[in-house]
Design a protein around this motif. Structure first.
Motif, short mmCIF file in Angstrom:
data_model
loop_
_atom_site.label_atom_id
_atom_site.label_comp_id
_atom_site.label_asym_id
_atom_site.label_seq_id
_atom_site.Cartn_x
_atom_site.Cartn_y
_atom_site.Cartn_z
N VAL A 1 0.86 -1.19 0.00
CA VAL A 1 0.00 0.00 0.00
C VAL A 1 0.89 1.24 0.00
N PRO A 2 0.73 2.11 -0.99
CA PRO A 2 1.58 3.30 -1.09
C PRO A 2 1.57 4.13 0.20
N GLY A 3 2.76 4.45 0.68
CA GLY A 3 2.91 5.27 1.87
C GLY A 3 2.79 4.53 3.18
N ALA A 4 2.34 3.29 3.16
CA ALA A 4 2.19 2.52 4.40
C ALA A 4 3.57 2.10 4.91
N VAL A 5 3.75 2.20 6.22
CA VAL A 5 5.02 1.86 6.85
C VAL A 5 4.77 0.86 7.97
N TRP A 6 5.38 -0.32 7.86
CA TRP A 6 5.28 -1.35 8.89
C TRP A 6 6.64 -1.48 9.55
N SER A 7 6.67 -1.35 10.87
CA SER A 7 7.91 -1.56 11.61
C SER A 7 7.57 -1.96 13.03
N GLU A 8 8.26 -2.97 13.51
CA GLU A 8 8.07 -3.36 14.91
C GLU A 8 9.11 -2.70 15.81
N THR A 9 10.13 -2.11 15.23
CA THR A 9 11.21 -1.58 16.05
C THR A 9 11.51 -0.11 15.82
N PRO B 1 10.81 3.91 15.07
CA PRO B 1 9.71 4.85 15.27
C PRO B 1 9.16 5.33 13.93
N TYR B 2 7.90 5.68 13.92
CA TYR B 2 7.26 6.20 12.71
C TYR B 2 7.54 7.69 12.58
N GLY B 3 7.66 8.13 11.33
CA GLY B 3 7.80 9.56 11.07
C GLY B 3 6.45 10.24 11.10
N PRO C 1 -1.01 3.39 17.41
CA PRO C 1 0.01 4.13 18.16
C PRO C 1 -0.46 5.58 18.37
N SER C 2 0.10 6.26 19.34
CA SER C 2 -0.31 7.65 19.58
C SER C 2 0.10 8.56 18.42
N GLN C 3 1.20 8.23 17.75
CA GLN C 3 1.69 8.97 16.59
C GLN C 3 2.16 7.98 15.55
N PRO C 4 2.09 8.29 14.29
CA PRO C 4 1.63 9.52 13.65
C PRO C 4 0.10 9.60 13.61
N ASP C 5 -0.39 10.70 13.06
CA ASP C 5 -1.83 10.89 13.00
C ASP C 5 -2.52 9.84 12.13
#
Length: 131
Positions: free
Chosen positions: A20-28, A30-32, A44-48
């Motif tokens: 999915v374009p722009g989707a970011v999966w990470s278990e370790t 932090p998300y931008g 998660p509390s962030q990102p929006d």
């Protein structure tokens, strides 16, 4: 052998992150702030803009090696961002047949059963549930 719930949850999260374009999966990592975060179970509390992946039902066939799995995707975002993320996941996933998650689980068919708006969270971000 029965499907393991954690395998389904993690496999779908990783699949969304890859397809999915722009989707970011990470278990370790932090998300931008501009990521479309893919998380397990809870947002998660962030990102929006984010989606949480949770399995809520499995039905194992007694004779055939099939398992029907129901998953809830909880989307969130400011304005239309959550709906746009949900629509992108729908476009990538709904109606797909005979594919695999990155962890090797085979999916016979994916379909959305229904979607429902859930209103805003405490930070005024719109939420929706797709099952």
């Amino acid at each position: 052998m029965a499907i393991r719930v954690a395998q389904v949850r993690r496999g779908l999260a990783e699949w969304i992150g890859l397809n999915v374009p722009g989707a970011v999966w990470s278990e370790t990592s932090p998300y931008g702030p501009d990521d479309r975060a893919v998380a397990l179970r809870d947002l998660p509390s962030q990102p929006d803009t984010a989606v949480a992946v949770e399995v809520y039902n499995t039905d194992d066939d007694l004779v055939l090696p099939n398992t029907e799995v129901r998953v809830q995707l909880l989307f969130r975002g400011r304005g239309d961002a959550g709906d746009e993320f949900g629509d992108a996941v729908f476009d990538a996933l709904h109606g797909r047949h005979q594919f695999e998650f990155p962890n090797g689980l085979k999916v016979q068919r994916a379909e959305r059963l229904y979607a429902a708006p859930l209103g805003v969270d405490d930070n005024q971000r719109e939420r929706r549930s797709d099952n």
